[in-house]
Design a protein around this motif. Structure first.
Motif, short mmCIF file in Angstrom:
data_model
loop_
_atom_site.label_atom_id
_atom_site.label_comp_id
_atom_site.label_asym_id
_atom_site.label_seq_id
_atom_site.Cartn_x
_atom_site.Cartn_y
_atom_site.Cartn_z
N GLN A 124 -4.60 -2.86 -1.41
CA GLN A 124 -3.48 -2.94 -0.40
C GLN A 124 -4.11 -3.81 0.78
O GLN A 124 -3.18 -4.75 1.15
N GLU A 137 5.16 0.29 -0.04
CA GLU A 137 5.11 0.80 -1.01
C GLU A 137 5.64 2.08 -1.02
O GLU A 137 5.92 2.64 -2.04
N ARG A 177 1.49 -5.90 -6.62
CA ARG A 177 0.07 -5.61 -6.28
C ARG A 177 -0.75 -5.29 -7.20
O ARG A 177 -2.03 -5.79 -7.48
N VAL A 226 1.32 -2.66 4.17
CA VAL A 226 1.59 -2.70 2.71
C VAL A 226 2.01 -1.42 2.21
O VAL A 226 2.62 -0.97 1.34
N GLU A 275 -7.89 2.92 -4.46
CA GLU A 275 -7.95 2.12 -3.70
C GLU A 275 -9.42 1.90 -3.11
O GLU A 275 -10.03 0.90 -2.81
N ARG A 317 4.64 -2.10 -5.42
CA ARG A 317 3.17 -1.65 -5.85
C ARG A 317 2.88 -2.10 -7.08
O ARG A 317 1.65 -2.45 -7.41
N GLN A 363 -3.35 -3.47 6.10
CA GLN A 363 -3.23 -2.54 5.05
C GLN A 363 -2.08 -1.49 5.17
O GLN A 363 -1.41 -1.03 3.98
#
Length: 504
Positions: free
Chosen positions: A17, A35, A10, A31, A91, A7, A28
């Motif tokens: 994501q 995380e 990124r 990901v 996000e 995380r 996504q």
């Protein structure tokens, strides 16, 4: 590679994501699983991650989320889930765009989001508005005025004035506490079952002893002749006996009266609700009904009795000072323009154009939250409500929960109305292309979990009528606080929570 490291990698790249997933040709959702620790990257992907990490800048991005503050004990509290919600909101709504927190409840999620962006907290209940107002608009100086010795002395002086009107009841209570500590709990049980002054005024309990009936009547007449208004004495009149000791109820009212002279009186009320939530003598620290010390077979469990003695002996003034200090250090440092809306969630969403993302945590079962927090609602409104009654052996009697008449009934909790309510929620939030994050707790019928009015599958199908993309994110290591009906709560699932991400 640890989930937190993925995380941070990124975020150090400033990517969502979805953007990060494109680097590795994964979705996504994948990901998100990496995380959260729900799954591990395959060997090739792991090597690519390690290689990227070695060349990425070591920067902690401004998207980290603060530890949430919980002002009251709350069913379905999102305290442990709030960080995941905050990350997901960041996000889908980058920057400082406004987010609407629908069904804001205890205000935990609103407060966490408010540290980074403007928030609109929406709920029908007054106690929720009180908590959210303090969380979003309170400042340290508002709470510092509640900590000083001068304020405490004034509140204690008011408590002494109120106590004079309740002298017979206070003496009876002291006798009950001493007897219960010595293994004779009968009088304490009677005070819990029949000790509300408001219940006595509306309809005298038929099983109360003549001594208690007389003491309650004398107290009611004394309070009517006092210098205090009915609103001033709400805790004393309604909830002293069943939920709090009389001494505690008097202290709650005395603090309320003392704060009326302060500029930030509405903010101070939130601290009082925190105190009530901590000292209340019930199972689970909610207000569905008072503690029932005597079982059906006539026995009194020792653990319940000791808990009752402990809770009913807590010092309200010291507890208030402690909570004021905790509030003072927990209000957001940033000063965005937050809004608090008391009203119907669906009506608000229909008319709003300011929110760029939504978070919603609606109720999913037949259990109306107004039943579990009616005491906080009455302590906030202080409107001297009439109490709900029931027919008991052919005679009308006030319900032992001391529930206010006309408690709010949510359409999301009524089986015949819930499907329409959820459809309207998705329709309203989607009409401007605004993304929605929805909390949902699945249930396992075979394990006896509380049934949901809509299954997860039905919820997703409803969302897809209005949103182009609907993704279900699993959040592990989170469980709701249980309700008390054992037949519907025989176990708790560690992965009980889902976040449903709806995008246009």
């Amino acid at each position: 590679m640890e989930p937190a490291a993925i995380r941070e990698l990124r975020q150090s790249l400033g990517e969502s994501q979805a953007q990060f997933g494109k680097r590795f040709e994964v979705s996504q959702i994948t990901v998100g699983y990496w995380e959260s620790g729900r799954s591990q990257p395959a060997r090739q992907r792991l090597a690519e991650l390690i290689s990227l990490d070695s060349s990425a800048p070591s920067v902690i991005p401004p998207t980290s989320v603060a530890q949430p503050f919980r002002p009251i004990q709350y069913l379905g509290s999102k305290q442990r889930l709030a960080e995941s919600i905050g990350v997901l909101i960041n996000e889908i709504a980058p920057g400082m765009s406004r987010v609407g927190d629908l069904f804001s409840g205890s205000g935990v999620v609103s407060a966490l989001l408010a540290a980074q962006r403007p928030v609109t907290a929406v709920d029908k209940q007054v106690y929720s508005s009180v908590l959210s107002s303090a969380l979003l608009q309170g400042r340290a100086e508002h709470f510092s005025a509640l900590i000083g010795q001068e304020f405490k002395a004034r509140a204690e002086e008011i408590a002494s004035e109120i106590a004079r009107s309740l002298a017979p009841l206070l003496a009876l209570e002291e006798e009950a506490m001493v007897a219960a500590a010595g293994g004779r709990p009968e009088l304490l049980i009677e005070l819990i079952e029949f000790g509300s002054i408001a219940v006595h005024a509306q309809r005298v309990p038929e099983n109360a002893s003549p001594r208690l009936v007389k003491s309650l009547g004398d107290a009611a007449r004394n309070l009517d002749r006092s210098a205090f208004t009915a609103a001033d004495l709400t805790a004393t009149r309604y909830f002293g006996g069943p939920y709090f000791s009389y001494k505690q109820a008097i202290a709650l009212d005395a603090i309320f009266v003392a704060t009326n002279a302060l500029p930030a009186a509405p903010i101070a009320l939130a601290v009082l609700l925190s105190v009530a939530s901590e000292i209340v003598n019930t199972v689970g620290k909610q207000f569905a009904q008072p503690m029932k010390l005597k079982k059906a077979d006539g026995t009194v469990p020792s653990l319940l009795l000791q808990r009752a003695l402990r809770d009913r002996s807590l010092d309200v003034f010291e507890t208030y000072k402690d909570w004021a200090s905790r509030w003072m250090t927990s209000v957001p440092a940033e000063c965005f323009e937050h809004r608090i809306v008391r009203g119907d969630v669906l009506d608000f969403v229909d008319g709003d154009s300011s929110c760029q993302a939504w978070y919603a945590d609606p109720p999913y079962t037949i259990d109306h939250y107004s039943r579990f927090y009616h005491v906080l609602e009455t302590l906030s409104l202080r409107d001297s409500p009439r109490l709900d009654e029931m027919n008991k052996r052919g005679e009308a009697a006030v319900m032992r929960g001391v529930y206010r008449t006309g408690r709010y009934q949510s359409s999301f909790c009524i089986p015949s109305q819930a499907p329409v309510a959820f459809n309207r929620l998705f329709s309203a939030t989607a009409k401007r292309g605004t993304p929605l994050v929805l909390s949902y707790s699945p249930f396992d019928e075979e394990k006896g979990h509380r049934p949901r009015l809509l299954t997860l599958k039905e919820m997703v199908q409803t969302a897809k009528r209005h949103y182009r993309r609907v993704t279900v994110m699993e959040i592990s290591a989170h469980s709701h606080r249980k309700l008390n009906a054992k037949s519907l709560n025989t176990s708790v699932r560690g992965d009980a929570e889902r976040l449903i991400l709806c995008e246009a």
